[in-house]
Scaffold this active site. Sequence first.
Site, short mmCIF file in Angstrom:
data_model
loop_
_atom_site.label_atom_id
_atom_site.label_comp_id
_atom_site.label_asym_id
_atom_site.label_seq_id
_atom_site.Cartn_x
_atom_site.Cartn_y
_atom_site.Cartn_z
N SER A 57 0.83 -1.20 0.00
CA SER A 57 0.00 0.00 0.00
C SER A 57 0.87 1.26 0.00
CB SER A 57 -0.91 0.01 1.23
OG SER A 57 -1.70 -1.15 1.28
N1 SAH Z 1 -0.84 -3.95 3.69
C1 SAH Z 1 -0.33 -4.72 2.57
C2 SAH Z 1 -1.34 -4.62 1.45
C3 SAH Z 1 -1.27 -5.72 0.49
S1 SAH Z 1 -2.51 -5.64 -0.79
C4 SAH Z 1 1.00 -4.15 2.16
O1 SAH Z 1 1.17 -2.95 2.29
O2 SAH Z 1 1.86 -4.90 1.70
C5 SAH Z 1 -3.86 -6.51 -0.05
C6 SAH Z 1 -3.61 -7.95 0.25
O3 SAH Z 1 -4.86 -8.53 0.64
C7 SAH Z 1 -3.11 -8.81 -0.90
O4 SAH Z 1 -1.86 -9.34 -0.58
C8 SAH Z 1 -4.18 -9.90 -1.05
O5 SAH Z 1 -3.66 -11.18 -1.38
C9 SAH Z 1 -4.79 -9.89 0.31
N2 SAH Z 1 -6.15 -10.47 0.41
C10 SAH Z 1 -7.17 -10.37 -0.47
N3 SAH Z 1 -8.24 -11.04 -0.02
C11 SAH Z 1 -7.89 -11.58 1.19
C12 SAH Z 1 -8.56 -12.39 2.15
N4 SAH Z 1 -9.83 -12.78 1.99
N5 SAH Z 1 -7.88 -12.75 3.25
C13 SAH Z 1 -6.60 -12.37 3.45
N6 SAH Z 1 -5.92 -11.61 2.57
C14 SAH Z 1 -6.56 -11.22 1.45
#
Ligand code: SAH
Length: 222
Positions: free
Chosen positions: A70
Amino acid sequence: MNSLSPNRNGDPYARARHRMVERLRERGIRDPRVLEAMERVPRHLFVEEALWARAYEDHPLPIGYGQTISQPYMVARMTELLEVKPGDRVLEVGAGSGYQTAILATLGARVYAVERIPELAARAQATLEALGITQVLIRAFDGTLGWPEMAPFDAILVAASSPTVPPPYLEQLVVGGRLVMPVGDETYQQLLRLIKGEREHTVQWHGGCVFVKLIGQYGWKE
Ligand code: SAH
């Protein structure tokens, strides 16, 4: 000296990171604890080496598997809205790179982080361990279910977007607990902050945002 010159501690990105924090302050992030945590956590180590030089720009970056780390402003804003206190039990859904996890842990929270993609969960775990960040537990499963075994939580942060709030989150939050997550359609969402009440919840909206999809039983179906 340019941004890649080493500082006293030998971190070549310390100056770039400091400038990132200054920009966050200019954009309205006020909580000094959040700004300090973002000054301390080396964001570049959460992306592949080819992207290190871009890690302190205020943008999301790819982390593989079609997902992104993010944007720093969004991490700061969501963390600020979560009002984490040392010792708080925090559920984080969508751990991705583990950067947000690191920020929450640096604020003293005990973080229970869920990531749907096992390879990302494993990598996030390794990155956090290498940085000596303990008091976090990362597991790979469908985070729309929350984490019933670890509930209740003082705060829940969801870094992926859903058309509605998955009901397990409200069940697993303490009264007075905070939920921060993007709610909307696939292309555009609003940042929701909900405070759980005895009977009624307090709901606030904190502007537009764009997140990847929350995929699971109570989110999107792929
Ligand atoms: N805070 C993280 C954001 C990653 S993007 C960072 O800054 O690195 C959002 C993430 O949510 C992705 O990696 C995706 O795989 C995950 N995601 C999507 N649906 C999900 C679910 N049902 N349970 C857990 N993770 C999920």
